[in-house]
Scaffold this motif. Structure first.
Motif, mmCIF file in Angstrom:
data_model
loop_
_atom_site.group_PDB
_atom_site.id
_atom_site.type_symbol
_atom_site.label_atom_id
_atom_site.label_comp_id
_atom_site.label_asym_id
_atom_site.label_seq_id
_atom_site.Cartn_x
_atom_site.Cartn_y
_atom_site.Cartn_z
ATOM 1 N N SER A 1 0.829 -1.199 0.000
ATOM 2 C CA SER A 1 0.000 0.000 0.000
ATOM 3 C C SER A 1 0.866 1.251 0.000
ATOM 4 C CB SER A 1 -0.923 0.019 1.226
ATOM 5 O OG SER A 1 -1.857 -1.033 1.165
ATOM 6 N N LEU A 2 0.394 2.264 -0.703
ATOM 7 C CA LEU A 2 1.106 3.528 -0.776
ATOM 8 C C LEU A 2 0.911 4.298 0.526
ATOM 9 C CD1 LEU A 2 2.759 5.330 -2.686
ATOM 10 C CD2 LEU A 2 0.606 6.358 -3.422
ATOM 11 N N LYS A 3 1.994 4.825 1.075
ATOM 12 C CA LYS A 3 1.931 5.573 2.320
ATOM 13 C C LYS A 3 1.890 7.071 2.047
ATOM 14 C CE LYS A 3 4.412 2.041 4.967
ATOM 15 N NZ LYS A 3 5.595 1.749 5.817
ATOM 16 N N THR A 4 1.300 7.807 2.982
ATOM 17 C CA THR A 4 1.238 9.263 2.854
ATOM 18 C C THR A 4 2.644 9.848 2.948
ATOM 19 O OG1 THR A 4 -0.941 9.263 3.910
ATOM 20 C CG2 THR A 4 0.224 11.370 3.780
ATOM 21 N N PRO A 5 3.033 10.697 2.003
ATOM 22 C CA PRO A 5 4.401 11.251 2.038
ATOM 23 C C PRO A 5 4.592 12.216 3.204
ATOM 24 C CG PRO A 5 3.097 12.296 0.312
ATOM 25 C CD PRO A 5 2.255 11.180 0.851
ATOM 26 N N CYS B 1 9.428 16.903 -0.212
ATOM 27 C CA CYS B 1 8.447 15.830 -0.027
ATOM 28 C C CYS B 1 9.171 14.492 -0.125
ATOM 29 C CB CYS B 1 7.353 15.920 -1.091
ATOM 30 S SG CYS B 1 6.047 14.687 -0.904
ATOM 31 N N ILE B 2 8.979 13.648 0.881
ATOM 32 C CA ILE B 2 9.705 12.375 0.966
ATOM 33 C C ILE B 2 8.705 11.226 1.054
ATOM 34 C CG2 ILE B 2 11.439 11.061 2.258
ATOM 35 C CD1 ILE B 2 12.369 13.761 3.425
ATOM 36 N N THR B 3 8.951 10.169 0.304
ATOM 37 C CA THR B 3 8.078 8.997 0.333
ATOM 38 C C THR B 3 8.915 7.734 0.380
ATOM 39 O OG1 THR B 3 6.223 7.901 -0.769
ATOM 40 C CG2 THR B 3 7.964 8.738 -2.174
ATOM 41 N N SER C 1 12.856 9.234 -4.576
ATOM 42 C CA SER C 1 12.087 9.098 -3.342
ATOM 43 C C SER C 1 11.769 10.446 -2.700
ATOM 44 C CB SER C 1 12.846 8.230 -2.333
ATOM 45 O OG SER C 1 14.106 8.805 -2.042
ATOM 46 N N SER C 2 12.192 11.544 -3.318
ATOM 47 C CA SER C 2 11.897 12.863 -2.771
ATOM 48 C C SER C 2 11.782 13.871 -3.902
ATOM 49 C CB SER C 2 12.974 13.299 -1.771
ATOM 50 O OG SER C 2 14.215 13.459 -2.428
ATOM 51 N N LEU C 3 11.074 14.949 -3.606
ATOM 52 C CA LEU C 3 10.870 16.012 -4.591
ATOM 53 C C LEU C 3 10.826 17.338 -3.851
ATOM 54 C CD1 LEU C 3 10.292 16.491 -7.650
ATOM 55 C CD2 LEU C 3 7.871 16.530 -7.062
ATOM 56 N N ASN D 1 0.604 21.234 -1.823
ATOM 57 C CA ASN D 1 0.178 19.837 -1.747
ATOM 58 C C ASN D 1 1.198 18.948 -2.434
ATOM 59 O OD1 ASN D 1 -2.777 20.461 -0.865
ATOM 60 N ND2 ASN D 1 -2.493 21.658 -2.729
ATOM 61 N N CYS D 2 1.623 17.918 -1.726
ATOM 62 C CA CYS D 2 2.500 16.914 -2.322
ATOM 63 C C CYS D 2 1.689 15.634 -2.507
ATOM 64 C CB CYS D 2 3.719 16.636 -1.444
ATOM 65 S SG CYS D 2 4.798 15.346 -2.147
#
Length: 289
Positions: free
Chosen positions: A123-127, A147-149, A178-180, A195-196
């Protein structure tokens, strides 16, 4: 057997046995429904779900009773719909990725066999968002947010709210996926929201952060610095005054200290309790009759 008889037999076989295959994707922690492929008009009298090439039964319906087999891989997570033949798996994990087989029998003799190929992804996690730059210069606010995920093959994007009228640009630091980072600037003492959004396949997760620059905050930072500086200066003044005061007293009453204690000032200080001179009063010693 005549040709007409062969054709009729083939039609009967096709009518009696039906098969299909389906590929579905689920996400860990969620529930998935495996479709049996049954027609809504069917009255199911027997349902049998199995895995591992029909060697292990996991759920079934026979003689009016539902049976959930206590097989360890799916124990406590299965639910069978006797109307549709569909099987629900709750709280799926990556280990649930496999082929599921279902065999159906209807009250009028129809038979159906289907395969469902299930693929479960993480499952995708909230960044997460952190501030790397926040500065007010000439009534213009400059910010930088990262923003990191976690996870693989996740796409990140930045968007400001509808009221944003400044400028911004986003980019990936050090070619890492993994980040922006987003750099933005806007005028005035106000707050804006960025918003990311992280997306992977059919999943999307968004986190917001509201940032801004305020004159009051800048003033408070200056006041804090000034307060700390003022405190240090006051202590320095007090210590300097104390040193100067002691030096003045020593100079002014030097002769009296020597007269009162001919053996020397140090001995005088050691034996000050035996004299009638006070360290701060310096009263002259009086003769006694």
């Amino acid at each position: 057997m005549s040709l007409c008889g062969v054709v009729l037999l083939c039609i009967v076989c096709i009518h009696q046995v039906r098969s299909s295959e389906e590929d579905i994707t689920g996400y860990s922690g969620q529930s998935v429904i495996l479709k049996s492929g049954a027609d809504r008009s069917w009255n199911l009298t027997r349902i049998q779900w199995s895995i591992y090439q029909n060697t292990t039964f996991i759920a079934g319906f026979k003689n009016g009773e539902v049976v959930i087999y206590k097989f360890w891989t799916h124990q406590g997570r299965l639910e069978l719909n006797i109307k549709t033949g569909d099987l629900t798996i709750r709280d799926v994990t990556v280990d649930d990725s496999m082929t599921y087989n279902v065999a159906l029998v209807t009250s009028d003799g129809w038979r159906s066999q289907s395969k469902v190929h299930l693929t479960v992804r993480e499952s995708l996690k909230t960044p997460d968002i952190k501030t790397t730059l926040h500065s007010l210069i000439d009534n213009k606010c400059y910010i930088a947010l990262e923003c990191i995920t976690s996870g693989k093959n996740v796409n990140l994007s930045w968007t400001p709210d509808d009221e944003f009228d400044g400028s911004y640009i986003s980019g990936t630091p050090n070619s890492a996926d993994s980040s922006l980072v987003v750099f933005g600037s806007f005028s005035g003492n106000r707050n804006i929201t960025f918003n990311c959004t992280a997306s992977s396949g059919q999943q999307t997760m968004t986190r917001q952060m509201t940032v801004g620059c305020s004159d009051e905050k800048q003033k408070c930072e200056v006041c804090t610095a000034c307060s700390s500086c003022t405190s240090s200066v006051m202590w320095a003044i007090v210590l300097t005054a104390a040193v100067l005061g002691v030096s003045y007293l020593c100079t002014k009453y030097k002769e009296k200290i020597i007269q009162a204690c001919p053996e020397g000032p140090l001995n005088y200080i050691r034996n000050i309790s035996n004299t009638s001179l006070g360290f701060c009063g310096f009263q002259e010693k009086q003769d006694t009759a």
